[in-house]
Design a protein around this motif. Sequence first.
Motif, mmCIF file in Angstrom:
data_model
loop_
_atom_site.group_PDB
_atom_site.id
_atom_site.type_symbol
_atom_site.label_atom_id
_atom_site.label_comp_id
_atom_site.label_asym_id
_atom_site.label_seq_id
_atom_site.Cartn_x
_atom_site.Cartn_y
_atom_site.Cartn_z
ATOM 1 N N LEU A 154 61.995 -45.352 96.519
ATOM 2 C CA LEU A 154 60.613 -45.590 96.103
ATOM 3 C C LEU A 154 60.306 -44.842 94.805
ATOM 4 C CD1 LEU A 154 57.852 -46.862 96.891
ATOM 5 C CD2 LEU A 154 57.356 -44.750 98.108
ATOM 6 N N CYS A 155 60.696 -43.561 94.760
ATOM 7 C CA CYS A 155 60.406 -42.743 93.581
ATOM 8 C C CYS A 155 61.270 -43.121 92.374
ATOM 9 C CB CYS A 155 60.613 -41.261 93.902
ATOM 10 S SG CYS A 155 59.397 -40.588 95.048
ATOM 11 N N ARG A 156 62.530 -43.480 92.614
ATOM 12 C CA ARG A 156 63.463 -43.776 91.524
ATOM 13 C C ARG A 156 63.251 -45.177 90.938
ATOM 14 N NH1 ARG A 156 68.516 -42.439 89.308
ATOM 15 N NH2 ARG A 156 70.053 -44.119 89.092
ATOM 16 N N PRO B 141 62.720 -36.509 86.488
ATOM 17 C CA PRO B 141 63.999 -37.038 85.983
ATOM 18 C C PRO B 141 64.816 -37.832 87.013
ATOM 19 C CG PRO B 141 64.261 -34.747 86.546
ATOM 20 C CD PRO B 141 62.806 -35.070 86.802
ATOM 21 N N LEU B 142 64.254 -38.073 88.191
ATOM 22 C CA LEU B 142 64.986 -38.815 89.210
ATOM 23 C C LEU B 142 65.352 -40.223 88.725
ATOM 24 C CD1 LEU B 142 66.035 -39.196 92.122
ATOM 25 C CD2 LEU B 142 63.710 -39.805 92.790
ATOM 26 N N ALA B 143 64.430 -40.878 88.028
ATOM 27 C CA ALA B 143 64.649 -42.262 87.618
ATOM 28 C C ALA B 143 65.838 -42.429 86.684
ATOM 29 C CB ALA B 143 63.390 -42.823 86.963
ATOM 30 N N ALA C 292 68.417 -40.119 86.419
ATOM 31 C CA ALA C 292 69.601 -39.385 86.869
ATOM 32 C C ALA C 292 70.731 -40.364 87.170
ATOM 33 C CB ALA C 292 69.272 -38.570 88.111
ATOM 34 N N SER C 293 71.958 -39.947 86.943
ATOM 35 C CA SER C 293 73.103 -40.816 87.209
ATOM 36 C C SER C 293 73.345 -40.913 88.712
ATOM 37 C CB SER C 293 74.354 -40.261 86.528
ATOM 38 O OG SER C 293 74.763 -39.058 87.165
ATOM 39 N N PRO C 294 73.906 -42.026 89.159
ATOM 40 C CA PRO C 294 74.254 -42.137 90.575
ATOM 41 C C PRO C 294 75.163 -40.996 91.038
ATOM 42 C CG PRO C 294 74.358 -44.289 89.544
ATOM 43 C CD PRO C 294 74.147 -43.294 88.436
ATOM 44 N N ALA C 295 76.094 -40.601 90.192
ATOM 45 C CA ALA C 295 77.016 -39.516 90.561
ATOM 46 C C ALA C 295 76.254 -38.220 90.822
ATOM 47 C CB ALA C 295 78.053 -39.312 89.456
ATOM 48 N N ALA C 296 75.246 -37.943 89.974
ATOM 49 C CA ALA C 296 74.445 -36.723 90.162
ATOM 50 C C ALA C 296 73.645 -36.804 91.462
ATOM 51 C CB ALA C 296 73.508 -36.533 88.972
ATOM 52 N N LEU C 297 73.105 -37.968 91.764
ATOM 53 C CA LEU C 297 72.336 -38.125 92.994
ATOM 54 C C LEU C 297 73.225 -37.972 94.225
ATOM 55 C CD1 LEU C 297 69.995 -41.116 92.080
ATOM 56 C CD2 LEU C 297 69.442 -38.684 92.144
#
Length: 202
Positions: A170-172, A179-181, A183-188
């Motif tokens: 929801l947030c991304r 910075p969530l939107a 951020a790289s998938p790897a970082a998440l």
Amino acid sequence: MTPDSVRPKNSRSPGRRPGGPDTRGEILKAARESFAGRGFTATSIRAVAREAGVDAALVHHYFDSKDELFIESMALPIDPRQVAAAILDGPRDELGRRIVTVFLGVWESPDGQQRMKAILRSVVTSDEVARLMREGITKMIIDPVAKMIDAPDAKLRVTLVASHLIGMALCRYLVELEPLASASPAALITQMAPALQTYLTN
């Protein structure tokens, strides 16, 4: 699956019409209405066939099971049964990483993201869609994962994971909160996997 113009053998019965050019579409329409009116659990292949005006054997000709009919009628971008299989395929202590990796894999594909956004918006604005998704996803993903955990509160643990993932999505993807939107998938995956694993096994 075979083209709509091919009729299944021995599927015609009195009072039911055989397959036609748009039979599959009519079955899906009847399924959507049945799922919306009755919910996932109470909907049956026979009920869908009756509403579509065809024999139940013809529904089985196009769809192997009620699960498949649900997936197709809801236009889900992924098969929840395949999601569950991917999550369960590996050691228990890496379950959190597999869950967030599979989840992001669906959302990060262009087609998947577009369709998941539509589903998420529908879930938060429609009680009927929320009920359908709750019943379907519980049967096809939450219950199988809970069985793997094998703990008295396993289902609570898995639904906590679901709440974490849905909140992130929801947030991304909808709110686009930084910075969530960006951020790289790897970082998440690195950040979220330990938290999800804690829900599941600690």
